[in-house]
Write an enzyme that holds these catalytic residues in place. Structure first.
Site, PDB file in Angstrom:
ATOM      1  N   ASP A  79      -6.445 -16.101   2.431  1.00 43.48           N
ATOM      2  CA  ASP A  79      -7.763 -16.721   2.628  1.00 43.48           C
ATOM      3  C   ASP A  79      -8.650 -16.511   1.405  1.00 43.48           C
ATOM      4  O   ASP A  79      -9.374 -17.415   0.982  1.00 43.48           O
ATOM      5  CB  ASP A  79      -8.454 -16.131   3.864  1.00 43.48           C
ATOM      6  CG  ASP A  79      -8.116 -16.931   5.117  1.00 43.48           C
ATOM      7  OD1 ASP A  79      -7.094 -17.642   5.091  1.00 43.48           O
ATOM      8  OD2 ASP A  79      -8.855 -16.844   6.115  1.00 43.48           O
ATOM      9  N   LYS A 132       0.878  -1.170   0.000  1.00 39.87           N
ATOM     10  CA  LYS A 132       0.000   0.000   0.000  1.00 39.87           C
ATOM     11  C   LYS A 132       0.921   1.227   0.000  1.00 39.87           C
ATOM     12  O   LYS A 132       0.908   2.064   0.915  1.00 39.87           O
ATOM     13  CB  LYS A 132      -0.915  -0.061   1.245  1.00 39.87           C
ATOM     14  CG  LYS A 132      -2.024   0.968   1.294  1.00 39.87           C
ATOM     15  CD  LYS A 132      -3.122   0.738   0.270  1.00 39.87           C
ATOM     16  CE  LYS A 132      -4.163   1.847   0.363  1.00 39.87           C
ATOM     17  NZ  LYS A 132      -5.065   1.857  -0.795  1.00 39.87           N
TER      18      LYS A 132
END
Ligand code: NAD
Length: 357
Positions: free
Chosen positions: A251, A191
């Protein structure tokens, strides 16, 4: 080649699924002329019952003195009430940190025979999903200071996210080395438009990329990556990212491939030794019923051969055998669909052994 493998069967379905992985490793040893010595140790709930702690010293020593660790799963409702320092899961954290396992590898591969299990649209799935998520495991926000204190009459919480150059360098090297065994492409996720840790991450990954001129490296912002994973997962080969982003993205990547029983993982540190385990838990609801899918554990054993022992051909032999068993229509209950033949955990092991030959 001779290797010593420490085996933690663990709790619930752990012993059933690990048994099948050991049978497969023994068959591979026979076929390719290797010797794998297995040393069985206790960890998790069964260790609490036998020794009063989830991570006995003997277990830790055998994990530190072997060529790699194979784990089933630990935990279960029986031990939910024990103090948190000796909970079954504490054993895993103890082993990971003692072995210095800073890189978590989770392949997200959709077996084409199980395409219907993916929540993505068929036209997206048909392009294929086969990526490797490489997550930094022992740094970042999860390991910084966590503080909640009263400031100006209200509670304020701080979580410190810190990365040093050497922590980024070593995980980047892991990712690039893995890319060399795959399609030679790395996407580094950060980021960098907001966070200093991400700007350092991008700089250091760029520097390490220079050591691997044969691997193509690109950067992608984490929010965009979350979108791209569901929009066009076929574009990814190796994805490397920091701990918190990796937790979430791995995930997501696992989910788009369908069944939890098929998913393998590896945790690596310096050197070649690692810990290999399926991503699922001990599934107490199906334990002892011969219903568990052993494929995630068997694929974890294949990862051990590839990443710790550099036995690519042997790893591919296992993966191809699984492919052929699925082609032949054999399924455990969790991946069963119309027109297929349902078999149990042990029989799935038998079928894979048959295909290995
Ligand atoms: P789980 O992954 O054990 O089970 C979730 C669901 O998936 C269950 O319905 C289970 O039957 C099914 N499932 C899981 N693995 C399967 C397989 N190989 N074949 C077929 N079906 C499978 O998650 P849970 O129920 O939340 O956790 C059970 C216990 O496992 C808890 O004590 C938890 O703390 C522990 N756990 C351990 C690990 C580990 O050892 N690494 C990881 C996660 C959870």
């Amino acid at each position: 080649m001779q290797k010593t493998i420490t085996v933690i069967r663990g709790d619930g379905i752990g012993p059933e699924i690990v048994e099948q992985a050991i049978r497969v490793l023994n068959r591979i040893a026979e076929k390719f002329g290797h010797t794998f010595c297995f040393q069985n140790v206790l960890a998790g709930g069964c260790a609490i019952d036998a020794c009063g702690t989830s991570l006995p010293e003997d277990t830790l020593q055998k994990c530190l003195n072997c060529d790699s660790v194979l784990l089933g799963a630990v935990g279960g409702p029986k031990w939910d009430g024990v103090p948190k320092e000796i909970r079954p899961e504490a054993a895993l954290l103890g082993i990971r940190s003692a072995m210095g396992l800073y890189a978590n590898l989770r392949p997200a591969r959709l077996f084409r025979q199980l395409a219907a299990a993916s929540p993505l649209k068929p036209e997206i799935v048909s392009r294929g999903i086969d990526l490797m998520m490489v997550r930094e495991l022992i740094g970042g926000a999860y390991f910084g200071a966590h503080v909640t204190a009263e400031e100006k009459g209200e509670l304020v919480a701080h979580d410190d996210m810190t990365y040093a150059e050497h922590e980024i360098e070593r995980i980047a090297r892991t990712a690039f080395s893995i890319a060399r065994k795959r399609d030679h492409r790395v996407i580094s996720v950060d980021k960098a438009n907001v966070l200093d840790t991400s700007r350092l991450w991008r700089k250091v990954v760029g520097r390490v990329a220079g050591e691997f001129p044969d691997v193509k490296c690109e950067n992608m912002l984490v929010d965009n990556t979350a979108m791209q994973l569901v929009k066009n997962p076929a574009q990814f080969d190796v994805v490397v990212t920091e701990n918190l982003f990796g937790d979430i993205l791995s995930d997501e990547a696992s989910m788009i491939t369908g069944s939890i029983g098929m998913m393998a993982s590896a945790s690596l540190g310096e050197g070649t030794r690692g810990m290999y385990e399926p991503i699922h838990g001990s599934a107490p609801d199906i334990a002892g019923k011969d219903l568990a899918n052993p494929i995630g554990t068997i694929l974890s054993a294949a990862m051990m051969l590839r990443y710790s022992f550099d036995l690519d051909e042997e790893a591919a032999c296992i993966e191809d055998a699984i492919d052929r068993v699925l082609d032949a229509g054999y399924r455990t209950a969790d991946i069963m669909s119309e027109g297929c033949m349902q078999i149990g955990c042990r029989e799935m092991g038998d079928k894979i052994l048959e295909q290995i030959g």
